[in-house]
Design an enzyme around this catalytic site. Structure first.
Site, short mmCIF file in Angstrom:
data_model
loop_
_atom_site.label_atom_id
_atom_site.label_comp_id
_atom_site.label_asym_id
_atom_site.label_seq_id
_atom_site.Cartn_x
_atom_site.Cartn_y
_atom_site.Cartn_z
N GLY B 322 0.83 -1.20 0.00
CA GLY B 322 0.00 0.00 0.00
C GLY B 322 0.86 1.25 0.00
N TRP B 324 3.89 1.52 -0.95
CA TRP B 324 4.60 1.63 -2.23
C TRP B 324 3.77 2.38 -3.27
CZ3 TRP B 324 3.21 -0.83 -6.93
CH2 TRP B 324 4.11 -0.59 -7.98
N HIS B 325 2.45 2.16 -3.25
CA HIS B 325 1.59 2.86 -4.21
C HIS B 325 1.59 4.36 -3.97
CE1 HIS B 325 -0.23 -0.17 -6.74
NE2 HIS B 325 -0.35 -0.96 -5.70
N GLY B 326 1.82 4.78 -2.74
CA GLY B 326 1.85 6.20 -2.43
C GLY B 326 1.43 6.44 -0.99
#
Lengths: 78, 393
Positions: B322, B324-326
């Site tokens: 999660g 990593w996505h932002g």
């Protein structure tokens, strides 16, 4: 030589399937008997009981797909 | 033009540029100098012109990763200290971490960022880990740069593995094998057109955009539901379409980049879903994060119960995904949601093992697919960020 019986006992214990001892071409991943967690458990037990270190990184499931293939891989790593 | 595969003219350039490569491979030769020119040209299309700042960031990034990984490899051929390993890992992660964290401190990180930085980071980190494990013994700077800058997959994957890439890159496929690859590639690229430019386009225009407007006007359950389904399907067709282009073009260049999607919406459970959705990412997380973490926890006997350990493992893994996505609440909640879903899935598998007399037939399988599909759609609804828009509306 890798102790075949020792390995199969470990495998059967972790998977909870006695069939893996009889059918050495049993597809461990495709049948869902082994998953990531089971794999790690297997690697830990192999290291502890048999003294063979298997690197976790890029563990190729095709090369470790069946009990027979696993025995082959272990033979190479020993 | 900036994003690869974004505009029809990109495909025209690709088709022309690839002809000599394809002909060369047909005759068993990789025209390396020509392939390098093509790579430079397509990198220029994405990172040149108005995007020159990204281009500079990319060059600095690649220099950094080459020095770092090359240096670590040299060190590792003599010694193997854990502290140096962790330093190398941090070094490989550093540019991405800075790029993601700096905005929180009101520093503009634009000189660090370029399209695809997170995907290149996956490639660099796996190098450090495999060098540590002694699986990458010979390191070639030349191949490593080719691996990082392989243009068909540079912006959004699929994430390849170094040893696999190296094998394909250093060898030319037999003609028979190559003909099959070209055959598959053409099929994939045309399927990609259908997915991304036809189905994806219509889903976006008449589904996602329409229902988003409707939802912001009138927050009804129906609008929310329709938004959720159209967004989820759009996400699949758009990303799977892109991935088909990336894999197809790789195949034409004689590189068997792994596929990214395998009919994810027919998965009978969440675990299976992650074996079929964005596969190169989930396999990367599985091999380089989850298995390593669980291996460590198990060896050190941190948790007594196997169940606790796997749950902790899954939650941390999906939290990381999660993040990593932002660093936005809905990406983090999306990660946690999937972590919980996997733990529930696992609990159910344990229950089923104890109660062997549970029914298992075509009906239960369909039910499984239905539940999985809807759970996934709810997760994508969170992921879409529309709930954030509704909140601030």
């Amino acid at each position: 030589m890798v102790d075949k019986n020792e390995f199969l006992t470990i495998l059967a214990e972790i998977t909870g399937e006695d069939e893996v001892k009889e059918d050495l071409d049993f597809p461990l991943y495709d049948s869902g008997v082994l998953d990531s967690l089971g794999t790690v458990q297997l690697l830990v037990e192999i290291e502890a009981q048999m003294g063979i270190q298997v690197p976790v990184s890029d563990f190729d499931r095709d090369e470790w797909a069946t009990p027979n293939k696993m025995l082959e891989q272990l033979e190479q790593l020993k | 033009m900036s994003t690869p595969y974004g505009a029809p003219v990109y495909f025209l350039y690709l088709a022309v540029a690839l002809i000599p490569i394809v002909v060369g491979l047909m005759f068993g030769k990789r025209l390396l100098w020509y392939q390098n020119l093509v790579t430079l040209y397509f990198l220029y299309l994405t990172f040149g012109g108005a995007h020159y700042k990204q281009g500079i960031a990319l060059i600095i990034y690649v220099l950094w990763q080459v020095l770092l990984v090359g240096g670590y490899h040299r060190y590792r051929s003599k010694k193997n200290e854990s502290s140096v390993y962790f330093m190398a890992l941090l070094g490989a992660l550093l540019p991405l971490v800075l790029y993601k964290l700096l905005p929180a401190f009101h520093v503009n990180p634009s000189m660090l960022g370029f399209l695809g930085i997170s995907y290149l980071t996956f490639k660099a980190v796996q190098m450090v880990m495999e060098i540590r494990d002694g699986q990458i013994k010979t390191f070639s700077m030349r191949v490593y740069i080719q691996f990082l800058l392989f243009f068909p997959t540079i912006s959004s994957g699929p994430i390849d593995r170094y040893r696999r890439f190296e094998k394909d890159f250093e060898n030319v496929p037999e003609r028979e094998e190559y003909v099959t690859l070209v055959d598959k590639a053409i099929f994939m690229i045309f399927l990609g057109f259908l997915y991304k430019f036809i189905i994806g386009y219509y889903l976006k225009t008449f589904g996602v955009n329409y229902f988003e407007g409707a939802l912001l006007d009138n927050t009804s359950f129906w609008n929310l539901l329709m938004y959720m389904y159209s967004y989820s399907l759009y996400l699949f067709f758009d990303f799977a379409g892109y991935s088909l282009f990336a894999v197809g073009v790789s195949h034409l260049m004689g590189i068997k980049t792994p596929i990214n999607f395998n009919k994810p919406f027919i998965s009978p459970n969440i675990k299976e879903f992650w074996n079929r959705w964005h596969m190169s990412l989930s396999f990367w997380f599985r091999d380089f994060v989850f298995m390593r973490m669980v291996f460590f926890l198990m060896k050190k006997k941190v948790f007594k119960s196997r169940t606790t350990m796997s749950n902790v493992g899954y939650m941390s893994l999906f939290l990381l995904m999660g993040v990593w996505h932002g660093l936005t609440w809905y990406y983090i909640v999306y990660g946690l949601f999937h972590g919980i879903a996997i733990c529930v899935n696992d609990a159910w598998i344990r229950y089923k093992k104890k109660h062997k007399n549970l029914p298992s037939n075509i009906f239960t399988k369909c039910l499984g697919i239905f539940i999985t599909f809807n759970t996934v759609c709810v997760s994508f609804l969170i992921f879409s960020g529309v709930l954030d828009k509704l909140w601030h509306h």
